[in-house]
Design an enzyme around this catalytic site. Sequence first.
Site, short mmCIF file in Angstrom:
data_model
loop_
_atom_site.label_atom_id
_atom_site.label_comp_id
_atom_site.label_asym_id
_atom_site.label_seq_id
_atom_site.Cartn_x
_atom_site.Cartn_y
_atom_site.Cartn_z
CG HIS A 92 5.22 -15.87 12.71
ND1 HIS A 92 6.06 -16.52 13.45
CD2 HIS A 92 4.12 -16.40 13.15
CE1 HIS A 92 5.61 -17.08 14.65
NE2 HIS A 92 4.23 -16.95 14.27
CG ASP A 122 9.72 -16.13 13.53
OD1 ASP A 122 8.88 -15.25 12.85
OD2 ASP A 122 9.00 -16.90 14.23
CB SER A 195 3.85 -16.89 18.07
OG SER A 195 3.98 -18.10 17.31
#
Length: 830
Positions: A92, A122, A195
């Site tokens: 993402h 992901d 992230s």
Amino acid sequence: MLNRNTFRLWGILLAMMLAAASGFGFGTPVQAAADSDELPQIIARTSPSVVAIIGKPTGGKTDKGTDKDRYDLAHGTGVIIKSNGVIVTNAHVVKSMSNLVIVTSDGKSHTGKVTNLDEQSDLALVKIEATGLQTASFADPKSLRVGETVVAIGTPVSFALRNSVTVGIVSGIDRSVNDQYRLIQTDAAINPGNSGGALVNMKGEVVGINTLKYSEYGVDNLGFAIPVDTVDYVLKHFEAYGKVKRPFLGLKLEESWEAAVGLPSDDGLTVSHVEPGSPAEKAGIEEGDTLVSIGDKAVDTTVQYNEVLKQYLPGQSVKLTVQAGGKTVTREVLLGEEKSEDARQTDNTDNTGLNTDRGKTKIGDSSQNWSMKYPSGLIKQFQSADGTVVRFADAKGDFTLSVSVEDQGDELSPAMLLKTAAELKMGTILEKQYVKSGAQPYAKVTGKLGGMIYQIRLYQDRGKLYGLALTYSEDKENGTKAGPNSYADLLDSFRTVFDRQDAKLKDIAKTKSGSGDEVSNEYGLTFALPDKWNESPYRTDVQYSNDTMSQGISIEVTSQTTGDTLDAWVKRDITDFEETFAAPYRETSEVKKGTLDGAESREITFSSTMGDKWDSIHQVYLVKEGYKYKFSIHYPKDLKADETDKLLGTVISSIRLDVKKMDAGVGFIQDEQEILDKNRTIRYADEDYGYTVKIPETWTREYAEDYDDPKFQKGGASFYTFTGGYFAVDAEEGTDWQEKAAEINAGHAKSTEADADYKVKAEDVSLLGTTVRKFTVHYSVKKVGYEETEYVLARNGKVYVITARLNDAVHTEANAERLNKAVRSMVFGK
């Protein structure tokens, strides 16, 4: 006359600018590790394997008034896994990012390229051209323990904070949070930008890849990371196949209530859908069965199901234990392969670099004909649809500046120009004058409202009035008095000209053509809107439309049930359309067969009229992996052929469908048309006026006082509507139905005298166990013809008027029979 419309909006924006208080801050409690010199050493060893990622965001529907300028950037974090520049990060993070720049811990920048991407896990790989990089060391997945100290390394909130460190513990393992696989829970702070970074243990080993995708914003001490066993699984597939090859069963499964809320459960997973022709269907698995285990592994949750399937490859056979018909049986399934997009991305870079405005020192609007300096910190915050109002802000929040343009008409005198500027003032005026010096004269008003200072300038040129409004905060705390002259250089640069030959001038004119923004939704759909279309706030049947709402689009997503086919679905809609509209008032095109984004499709156009104008709906049908997708594109039937082709082409050619991108909460969605019975009725009772009536379920009950007809504004009227018609029952105390009939007849007589086309027939008939006066009216209002029937009768001390109306356009046998049944269903109490 001076047109005030634009400046009224501009005045509102000025008030908002003055009232707004800007500020930004963040803070999360950071848990310190046990006192030890070991922690800094671990961080020093592991940080070189963590990189910061920055790029330009791409895709998605953006605010049409917001500019994607040089400060509109996205960032995240990655972990080096090979010394030649292979980096793992979250999918993402890089999926919607172009022009990637990777910054290593020593401050060096590299151009990055996404080579592999898997949204389900992901995870993604990024490659930079470098050698001799320090790689991360991965921990043994089985060694992780709840309570052990971990360190999160990443780029939180701002790219300037790259390689930031937070410390915490492992709060939990085997967590399921809207993910396909298990996650690690930690209280180490994981903020936006973390992230893709590393979660490291006290040995300096990576135990997980941080992800904010499954975190709740605003919740302290609750972060998640992808465990290294999932990372290893995905990386091995990337290396061997270029993508993750997942086995496919063709099942849609539902967890038990206990499992869904987090309670312990051994109830297995209920089969809610079996895809036709799938491996599961071939093995004899049916809807309603319960999946208990795969091989020798029990599966009680969907996460367990996916974790077990990681052990298998497409083409292998596996034994499933299921409960079917009260018996526990074993089914052997030959696994298929889950369909997926090509996971390789070979080019995600354009030629503009990160700074889209490199070399631009001026900004302006070629359509509105103005320009000014373009400081590096200037950001466009808002631009009206017609481009006549633009608001800018400083990247550091020091000031805001708006530009407004309106058609003026006659040129104003200096006094009137200054008066117009002064009318926009707020608070206390500090300065007001007409300035003749400089490139062109202008009226200037400086004022103060609270702690905000503002300056307004008005220019006039070639029939247009140009306005500037600058606002900034007065710095009382530091004792500085940054007067309006602090920004004089920027304001003085404003010109009512635009030099199209100036390569250093950025044009923000609202004159683009072609496709509009791309939009996506929670169902895995992505498509392009025509230019200047927006979300439709007024019509429930249209989700996006043009400004006049003459064209629009709606999207419907439902689940495919066993036995339902694409052609059967289209046939149901054709039948419904033909039952709704009478033959002279409808047209149906041939059904076009084809494929869209790899899925079989059907297309058909329905056109209809109520008698005045014709409207068309072009419908596109798709079925993919157990879900049905219907696009309905609305437009006037008389739209020019080239415009129709452009409209349909813009939407249809851009449709992309990825079921894997569906929101995790999407389950079974019933197609109501599949089970709908239009003839099924429901009984309504009016206790005050002593009657009951059976009305089709599909009709809508309305309030008579809201309907635009005086005869329904009083009494005890019940009102029911459907497309092109209505059914109403009105009642009042009394027994003289003939008097009421005479009153109604007099009204019809006046209408007949006024308009020879108004036709009415009166007769006495036997109905509902008594004599009834029946009036049948034929008339047309604005080319919309209709037939209206009124029945007047008395029962049990009350006079009733029953009205049934049906427009000619919907005067089908089915609609007429439903109205007649409603009349005959009336039952009167005592």
